[in-house]
Design a protein around this motif. Structure first.
Motif: not given
Length: 469
Positions: A119-135
């Motif tokens: 899972l790789i995320t961009p900076f603009n939503f640095p929590l949601y865009l990595i932890l939502a797919p992580f869930a």
């Protein structure tokens, strides 16, 4: 505020990858109860540290805590809760519809984890865009390696600090770094990579002058029944996180005769949202770093359109004023790339037919917004365009809407990052039958050689389908 981010040593990355593969091979993550425990731990990782995450988001993006709650943290908790509540149901084997020929074989689709996920995320939503797919990936039973954005160092540092305290380190790891670390990750074999990786590929493509599409048009019907509310919703969606949201409206398309009335409504909406200078109140985020601030300044300096609101950017603080630009032609620099800033170009057209041509000429949108009170107008635009999402009379809230997928199509991306649709991205749908031996003497003997006319006739009588009714 500048946060020092400790990078993961590059030579450790293959070892981490191998340990995750070994953990997945143990079979431990196939247990639904274990998955629920890990999702619950993720919930507490976020819930217990909300103040820390609010501060990190402010440090990285200058985003007001209230905005972080409304646009990122609450949405994230909703996704985690949905994964926890539904993991058992989503993971159940699906029985095939009853059919007289096959029911005895118990045809079914097994819902199985893909394996080890990156899972790789961009900076603009640095929590949601990595932890939502992580869930969703946890719910699907995968082992995961998370690579947060180095562009959001405070959030990335906090995730690296918290993960060992909450999550099973055999199955879930955080790697921090920039280009060398990401390049090493992409060299390795993964069972699934999240859609954000496509952004990296697109960034590389930009070096070869590959065209990039503007993703999110907003089409306005001049007959919209409440222009004041429509303009306020548009400006809120455009200015949230200083426009640094992949689903923010990129540009507005309005009829030529309606442009001035539309601009006046947007200005009034802005002053209602920000009665005092947001640079002073802190109610609007800043541009993430110097490189992006210079890029946005270049866009503003070279537009052929007329700036009718804002237009300035402070290169010391990276604060960009809310900006509206009218009479923007399609070949304008503002239409050449995703703006990722609080700038709203307005493209005047003759009518809705020309608006549809403009949208289709710029590639597949991620989010297509239509503001209209006329169901026929909305249907015409949606039916004659393609986009990841089709949103009427709203901005941004679709990411929080339970029960619909969020994802792109074509050039705007692929896959989904929310809810059941995200879970489906992280599983393999494995077809299965279990054919009992007693079927052979009853009917399946007809398939074997030596072939006889009697057996062929019987086989076709049973298995040859009738014409569609």
């Amino acid at each position: 505020m500048s946060t020092s981010l400790a990078y993961t040593p590059v030579d450790e990355i293959p070892q981490i990858h191998q340990s995750l593969k070994q953990a997945f091979a143990s079979g431990k993550s196939r247990d639904i109860h274990w998955r629920k425990q890990q999702i619950l731990k993720l919930w507490h990782l976020v819930e217990d540290n909300l103040d820390g995450f609010r501060k990190a988001l402010f440090d990285d993006l200058g985003r007001a805590p209230e905005e972080s709650d409304g646009t990122e943290l609450n949405s994230l908790l909703l996704e985690i809760k949905a994964a926890y509540n539904n993991v058992g149901k989503w993971s159940q084997t699906e029985k095939a519809p009853w059919h007289y020929m096959w029911f005895a074989m118990s045809p079914a689709t097994r819902i199985e984890p893909k394996g080890v996920v990156l899972l790789i995320t961009p900076f603009n939503f640095p929590l949601y865009l990595i932890l939502a797919p992580f869930a969703a990936a946890i719910a699907a039973g995968n082992a995961c390696l998370l690579k947060p954005s180095e562009g959001a160092p405070a959030c990335s540092s906090l995730l690296a600090e918290l993960f060992p305290k909450y999550m099973d380190q055999d199955f879930f790891r955080v790697v921090n770094g920039a280009i060398p670390e990401t390049s090493k990750l992409l060299e390795l074999q993964w069972d699934h990579r999240n859609g954000t990786v496509a952004r990296i590929v697109c960034t590389a493509a930009a070096q070869h002058l590959t065209p990039v599409t503007l993703e999110n048009p907003a089409v306005f019907d001049p007959r919209v029944s409440n222009l004041k509310v429509a303009a306020k919703r548009l400006m809120w969606g455009k200015l949230a996180n200083a426009g640094q949201i992949c689903m923010s409206p990129d540009y507005a398309i309005v009829p030529e005769h309606f442009q001035d009335a539309f601009i006046e409504a947007c200005k009034q909406a802005y002053y209602e949202l920000h009665p005092r200078d947001p640079k002073e109140t802190g109610n609007m985020a800043r541009i993430v770093n110097e490189r992006h601030a210079k890029r946005i300044k270049r866009l503003l300096d070279n537009t052929k359109g007329e700036v009718v609101l804002g237009g300035n950017i402070d290169m010391e603080t990276y604060f960009c004023e809310a900006t509206i630009v009218k009479d923007v032609p399609l070949d304008d620099i503002l239409m050449s790339e995703e703006i990722f800033g609080p700038i709203l170009p307005i493209v005047p057209v003759k009518d809705v037919n020309e608006a549809i041509k403009v949208i289709n000429s710029l590639g597949h949108a991620l989010v297509l917004h239509v503001f209209s009170s006329d169901s026929g107008f909305k249907k015409k635009v949606f039916d004659n365009t393609q986009s990841g999402l089709a949103i009427a009379n709203e901005t941004l809230l679709h990411i929080q809407t339970v029960g619909i997928p969020f994802g792109g199509v074509g050039a705007s991306g692929h896959g989904a990052t929310t809810g059941k649709a995200a879970f489906d991205e992280f599983v393999h749908r494995r077809g299965s039958i279990d054919s009992p031996f007693w079927l052979d003497p009853m009917m399946l003997f007809m398939r074997y050689p030596p072939y006889t006319s009697r057996n062929t006739t019987m086989l076709n009588l049973v298995m040859h389908p009738k014409p569609p009714a």
